[in-house]
Motif scaffolding. Structure first.
Motif, PDB file in Angstrom:
ATOM      1  N   TYR A   3       0.848  -1.182   0.000  1.00 37.56           N
ATOM      2  CA  TYR A   3       0.000   0.000   0.000  1.00 37.56           C
ATOM      3  C   TYR A   3       0.882   1.231   0.000  1.00 37.56           C
ATOM      4  O   TYR A   3       2.076   1.162   0.243  1.00 37.56           O
ATOM      5  CB  TYR A   3      -0.937   0.007   1.218  1.00 37.56           C
ATOM      6  N   PHE A  62     -12.098  14.626   0.744  1.00 39.42           N
ATOM      7  CA  PHE A  62     -12.884  13.851  -0.213  1.00 39.42           C
ATOM      8  C   PHE A  62     -13.192  14.662  -1.468  1.00 39.42           C
ATOM      9  O   PHE A  62     -13.229  15.890  -1.434  1.00 39.42           O
ATOM     10  CB  PHE A  62     -14.182  13.378   0.439  1.00 39.42           C
ATOM     11  N   ALA A  66     -18.413  13.591  -3.420  1.00 41.27           N
ATOM     12  CA  ALA A  66     -18.570  12.523  -2.422  1.00 41.27           C
ATOM     13  C   ALA A  66     -19.947  12.617  -1.781  1.00 41.27           C
ATOM     14  O   ALA A  66     -20.479  13.705  -1.556  1.00 41.27           O
ATOM     15  CB  ALA A  66     -17.494  12.635  -1.351  1.00 41.27           C
ATOM     16  N   TYR A 103     -12.813   3.941   3.705  1.00 42.04           N
ATOM     17  CA  TYR A 103     -13.994   4.536   3.094  1.00 42.04           C
ATOM     18  C   TYR A 103     -14.308   3.843   1.778  1.00 42.04           C
ATOM     19  O   TYR A 103     -13.414   3.329   1.107  1.00 42.04           O
ATOM     20  CB  TYR A 103     -13.759   6.020   2.825  1.00 42.04           C
ATOM     21  N   ASP A 104     -15.596   3.884   1.395  1.00 42.54           N
ATOM     22  CA  ASP A 104     -15.954   3.352   0.087  1.00 42.54           C
ATOM     23  C   ASP A 104     -15.680   4.410  -0.978  1.00 42.54           C
ATOM     24  O   ASP A 104     -15.184   5.503  -0.675  1.00 42.54           O
ATOM     25  CB  ASP A 104     -17.398   2.841   0.062  1.00 42.54           C
ATOM     26  N   ASP A 105     -16.002   4.113  -2.222  1.00 39.09           N
ATOM     27  CA  ASP A 105     -15.681   5.026  -3.318  1.00 39.09           C
ATOM     28  C   ASP A 105     -16.550   6.281  -3.349  1.00 39.09           C
ATOM     29  O   ASP A 105     -16.329   7.172  -4.157  1.00 39.09           O
ATOM     30  CB  ASP A 105     -15.732   4.304  -4.656  1.00 39.09           C
ATOM     31  N   ARG A 106     -17.526   6.370  -2.448  1.00 35.39           N
ATOM     32  CA  ARG A 106     -18.363   7.573  -2.349  1.00 35.39           C
ATOM     33  C   ARG A 106     -18.002   8.418  -1.137  1.00 35.39           C
ATOM     34  O   ARG A 106     -18.659   9.404  -0.857  1.00 35.39           O
ATOM     35  CB  ARG A 106     -19.842   7.183  -2.289  1.00 35.39           C
ATOM     36  N   GLY A 107     -16.974   7.998  -0.381  1.00 34.67           N
ATOM     37  CA  GLY A 107     -16.560   8.746   0.802  1.00 34.67           C
ATOM     38  C   GLY A 107     -17.329   8.384   2.050  1.00 34.67           C
ATOM     39  O   GLY A 107     -17.303   9.112   3.035  1.00 34.67           O
ATOM     40  N   ALA A 132     -12.579   1.277  -0.535  1.00 31.37           N
ATOM     41  CA  ALA A 132     -11.977   1.658  -1.818  1.00 31.37           C
ATOM     42  C   ALA A 132     -10.604   2.271  -1.585  1.00 31.37           C
ATOM     43  O   ALA A 132      -9.821   2.454  -2.432  1.00 31.37           O
ATOM     44  CB  ALA A 132     -12.880   2.640  -2.563  1.00 31.37           C
TER      45      ALA A 132
END
Length: 132
Positions: A3, A62, A66, A103-107, A132
């Motif tokens: 990472y 973000f 987001a 967090y997911d890809d939408r924040g 994400a």
């Protein structure tokens, strides 16, 4: 799993230092002598308490689109510092009590863990379904 830790953008830190305004908001930034360790989101090193000045400003990490923006406080060194660009977990942060969030890809937050072992905790967060 490898990472990469991505520090605050150099341009953002430079803009805050030059204008003493929060990027995207225009709120006044505040300069003070460090009363806590931080860390600085640009160099990812702790502040030297009572020795270094830092600039407090509002920052939203973000994207503008987001679902759940997350503006909050951020501090950068008042004087120029080098942006963290290395691989792996920043060594200067290992001595601090840390919480890592995924967090997911939408924040939207998916998981939060106390990081007793930062490398293992980072891998755990990144392996969490939906992060994400």
């Amino acid at each position: 799993m490898e990472y990469r830790v991505i520090a605050l953008g150099q341009q953002t830190a430079d803009e805050v230092r030059a204008t003493l305004r929060a990027p995207g908001y225009g709120h006044p930034a505040h300069v003070e002598v460090a009363r806590g360790t931080g860390p600085c989101p640009l160099c990812l090193r702790p502040f030297r308490v009572a020795q270094e000045e830092r600039v407090l400003f509002t920052y939203n990490p973000f994207p503008d689109d987001a679902d759940l923006p997350g503006p909050g406080p951020a501090y950068v060194h008042r004087d120029a510092c080098a942006r963290f660009e290395d691989a792996g977990f920043p060594p200067d942060l290992r001595s601090l009590p840390l919480t890592l969030e995924g967090y997911d890809d939408r924040g939207v937050p998916v998981t939060r863990v106390k990081a007793s072992d930062p490398d293992a905790s980072a891998r755990d967060v990144l392996a969490t379904p939906g992060v994400a």
